[in-house]
Motif scaffolding. Sequence first.
Motif, PDB file in Angstrom:
ATOM      1  N   GLY A 223       8.684 -11.354  -3.651  1.00 19.61           N
ATOM      2  CA  GLY A 223       9.238 -10.770  -4.859  1.00 19.61           C
ATOM      3  C   GLY A 223       9.478  -9.273  -4.765  1.00 19.61           C
ATOM      4  N   ARG A 224       9.248  -8.695  -3.571  1.00 23.47           N
ATOM      5  CA  ARG A 224       9.427  -7.251  -3.372  1.00 23.47           C
ATOM      6  C   ARG A 224      10.640  -6.936  -2.510  1.00 23.47           C
ATOM      7  N   GLY A 225      11.293  -7.953  -1.978  1.00 21.88           N
ATOM      8  CA  GLY A 225      12.475  -7.740  -1.150  1.00 21.88           C
ATOM      9  C   GLY A 225      12.143  -7.016   0.139  1.00 21.88           C
ATOM     10  N   GLY A 226      13.071  -6.180   0.583  1.00 20.69           N
ATOM     11  CA  GLY A 226      12.900  -5.482   1.848  1.00 20.69           C
ATOM     12  C   GLY A 226      11.718  -4.529   1.878  1.00 20.69           C
ATOM     13  N   ALA A 227      11.262  -4.064   0.718  1.00 24.29           N
ATOM     14  CA  ALA A 227      10.109  -3.156   0.677  1.00 24.29           C
ATOM     15  C   ALA A 227       8.852  -3.819   1.222  1.00 24.29           C
ATOM     16  N   PHE A 228       8.814  -5.151   1.187  1.00 25.76           N
ATOM     17  CA  PHE A 228       7.653  -5.895   1.687  1.00 25.76           C
ATOM     18  C   PHE A 228       7.473  -5.696   3.185  1.00 25.76           C
ATOM     19  N   LEU A 229       8.564  -5.459   3.904  1.00 21.92           N
ATOM     20  CA  LEU A 229       8.520  -5.329   5.354  1.00 21.92           C
ATOM     21  C   LEU A 229       8.504  -3.873   5.816  1.00 21.92           C
ATOM     22  N   ARG A 230       8.419  -2.950   4.892  1.00 26.43           N
ATOM     23  CA  ARG A 230       8.415  -1.529   5.243  1.00 26.43           C
ATOM     24  C   ARG A 230       7.090  -0.885   4.836  1.00 26.43           C
ATOM     25  N   PRO A 231       6.707   0.203   5.491  1.00 29.46           N
ATOM     26  CA  PRO A 231       5.479   0.906   5.106  1.00 29.46           C
ATOM     27  C   PRO A 231       5.585   1.454   3.698  1.00 29.46           C
ATOM     28  N   GLY A 232       4.461   1.515   3.013  1.00 30.89           N
ATOM     29  CA  GLY A 232       4.417   2.202   1.740  1.00 30.89           C
ATOM     30  C   GLY A 232       4.196   1.347   0.518  1.00 30.89           C
ATOM     31  N   LEU A 233       4.217   0.018   0.656  1.00 30.73           N
ATOM     32  CA  LEU A 233       4.058  -0.825  -0.521  1.00 30.73           C
ATOM     33  C   LEU A 233       2.664  -0.677  -1.124  1.00 30.73           C
ATOM     34  N   GLU A 234       1.654  -0.619  -0.278  1.00 31.98           N
ATOM     35  CA  GLU A 234       0.271  -0.470  -0.732  1.00 31.98           C
ATOM     36  C   GLU A 234      -0.220   0.957  -0.577  1.00 31.98           C
ATOM     37  N   TYR A 235       0.142   1.599   0.526  1.00 34.68           N
ATOM     38  CA  TYR A 235      -0.393   2.929   0.849  1.00 34.68           C
ATOM     39  C   TYR A 235       0.702   3.994   0.896  1.00 34.68           C
ATOM     40  N   GLY A 236       1.749   3.813   0.136  1.00 33.57           N
ATOM     41  CA  GLY A 236       2.825   4.795   0.099  1.00 33.57           C
ATOM     42  C   GLY A 236       2.954   5.419  -1.274  1.00 33.57           C
ATOM     43  N   GLY A 237       3.984   6.233  -1.425  1.00 37.81           N
ATOM     44  CA  GLY A 237       4.244   6.846  -2.716  1.00 37.81           C
ATOM     45  C   GLY A 237       3.441   8.103  -2.922  1.00 37.81           C
ATOM     46  N   SER A 238       2.324   7.989  -3.603  1.00 36.19           N
ATOM     47  CA  SER A 238       1.540   9.163  -3.969  1.00 36.19           C
ATOM     48  C   SER A 238       0.747   9.697  -2.784  1.00 36.19           C
ATOM     49  N   VAL A 239       0.334  10.944  -2.914  1.00 40.17           N
ATOM     50  CA  VAL A 239      -0.513  11.563  -1.889  1.00 40.17           C
ATOM     51  C   VAL A 239      -1.841  10.823  -1.776  1.00 40.17           C
ATOM     52  N   THR A 240      -2.374  10.361  -2.893  1.00 39.83           N
ATOM     53  CA  THR A 240      -3.642   9.639  -2.883  1.00 39.83           C
ATOM     54  C   THR A 240      -3.552   8.369  -2.043  1.00 39.83           C
ATOM     55  N   ASN A 241      -2.457   7.620  -2.194  1.00 42.64           N
ATOM     56  CA  ASN A 241      -2.286   6.403  -1.408  1.00 42.64           C
ATOM     57  C   ASN A 241      -2.196   6.705   0.080  1.00 42.64           C
ATOM     58  N   ARG A 242      -1.503   7.774   0.430  1.00 39.79           N
ATOM     59  CA  ARG A 242      -1.367   8.126   1.840  1.00 39.79           C
ATOM     60  C   ARG A 242      -2.712   8.559   2.426  1.00 39.79           C
ATOM     61  N   LEU A 243      -3.481   9.288   1.649  1.00 38.98           N
ATOM     62  CA  LEU A 243      -4.815   9.675   2.113  1.00 38.98           C
ATOM     63  C   LEU A 243      -5.721   8.457   2.249  1.00 38.98           C
ATOM     64  N   ASP A 244      -5.549   7.493   1.339  1.00 46.19           N
ATOM     65  CA  ASP A 244      -6.324   6.256   1.438  1.00 46.19           C
ATOM     66  C   ASP A 244      -5.992   5.516   2.728  1.00 46.19           C
ATOM     67  N   PHE A 245      -4.731   5.535   3.105  1.00 44.25           N
ATOM     68  CA  PHE A 245      -4.296   4.914   4.358  1.00 44.25           C
ATOM     69  C   PHE A 245      -5.009   5.562   5.540  1.00 44.25           C
ATOM     70  N   ALA A 246      -5.007   6.892   5.589  1.00 46.53           N
ATOM     71  CA  ALA A 246      -5.662   7.604   6.686  1.00 46.53           C
ATOM     72  C   ALA A 246      -7.169   7.370   6.677  1.00 46.53           C
ATOM     73  N   SER A 247      -7.750   7.315   5.489  1.00 43.70           N
ATOM     74  CA  SER A 247      -9.183   7.100   5.370  1.00 43.70           C
ATOM     75  C   SER A 247      -9.591   5.733   5.889  1.00 43.70           C
ATOM     76  N   LEU A 248      -8.837   4.712   5.502  1.00 45.38           N
ATOM     77  CA  LEU A 248      -9.129   3.359   5.961  1.00 45.38           C
ATOM     78  C   LEU A 248      -8.935   3.238   7.469  1.00 45.38           C
TER      79      LEU A 248
END
Length: 533
Positions: A223-248
């Motif tokens: 239900g997310r289309g092409g965004a499902f296959l690209r980075p950023g759906l869970e850990y993209g967008g905000s700075v907090t999400n990107r930091l969470d990605f690096a932390s994990l």
Amino acid sequence: MTGGHQPWVVGLFLGIIAVTLGITLWTGRRTGSRAEFFAGGRTFSPLQNGLAITGDYLSAGSFLGMTGMIALAGYDGMLYAVGFLVAWLVVLMLAAELVRNCGKFTLADVLAVRLRERPVRAAAGTSSIVVALFYLIAQMVGAGTLVSLLIGGGAATQRWSIVAVGGLMIVYVAIGGMRATTWIGIVKAVVLLVGAGGLTALVLLRFGGNVGELLHAAAAGSGRGGAFLRPGLEYGGSVTNRLDFASLALALVLGTAGLPHILSRFYTVPTARAARRSALWAIWLIGAFYLMAIVLGFGAAALVGSSHVRASNAAGNTAVPLLAQVLGGGRDTVTGSVLFAVVSAVAFATILAVVAGLTLASAAAFAHDLWAAARRRSAEEPADERDEVRVARFAAIGVGAVAIALSLVAARLNVASLVGLAFAVAASANVPALLYTLFWRRFSTRGATWAVWGGLVPAVGLVIFSPVVSGASGALFPGVDFAWFPLQNPGLVSVPLGFLAGWLGTLTGRRDLAAEQAHAELEVRALTGAGAA
């Protein structure tokens, strides 16, 4: 599951329990000594130990939680697979052989080779128990979710399932020790790899072996289309999400080298060379599984649909069983129900093997590091082996009870994210002390205790005040909000704090000349095996 097909489920689950209990009773007659109870007599071959490591490592977080994350978050969900696998390169290069040569049963044994025994055993033993509890919670939550999906009953069934799994893990450890735990892990690893392989083959056959078609279908089903296959759906967008990605990512890559139940595996083989070969076997087997898990996650999105996976379990923990049901023909068919039950039974076996290893590691840390060290009047005084083993058996009961209680509270959280927290605590508290001990000559007892406590306390504290516990819809307590730390995983802050605390503790204290002199002995022992158990 429909009622008419539930006998398949019950029969398979009872079969798994019967086999694992049989292994426990068969091996339980030979667990009188410490070497038998904590290390299985150090008689396992590299292949056997590699399979056992695979069994311990591929937990509910991998089979249920990670595939569910991929089914819900697509590309971003694969971070767990990459991090879990890359972590083994750190273990292979920096830990496997050196830990085998320097220790006997636990992480604290390595630290005590050159540092004062009581303070480092108190710190490392406590940290090992905390890490194991975080990991145990993930496994038991996975078990409760799985069984409640299979037989119905909702939250009540999930709670009783958690209690039942906790009781079984106590029996495995208290009776069978490391030998039983190892053989259960071997059987589980074989069953898991065969089951995942068969399911992966069915997914690929459904799409004619065309991976591109599978990915396009997964994008449509998400239900997310092409965004499902690209980075950023869970850990993209905000700075907090990107930091969470690096932390994990940081927690996953470093955490494996600090997991007590993984480190204890290197003591079950006779030599350091066998430990290295065990790690190599584990890398190949675990890598193969994660490739299959990626296919299964995208297959669940394509064939089940992300919305249906989320409706069944908001955290995605039921993606693989639901996929198996669809591949077998659907919910109301015999083949669909049987395949659903088989895959669920494999997942249940996965959980039983991992909880046994974690409980044994916790019991060993308590009996060997905390109780025995506190009881001895000096480091040279020999320990009473039978008393130590007896205390470890009782410790297994205590750890099991605590894990059950905590798991009942955390029953609604995603299994993979819970495992990520365990990795963060291990990377923050255990890894700095281990690496400094092995590679820094000036490292002192004060530095070791500062490293462990300086990583452990911030990691646990930041989890408590994070969105995992409060302030979010998927939190442990969604109705309240006392979260001031924005990240889901504390690794980005707590791991550097652990290393910094160890460095500061060493440089601000008096030079520990005895520890510095013992470092030369440790180097010889670590690299040659001279004096190893």
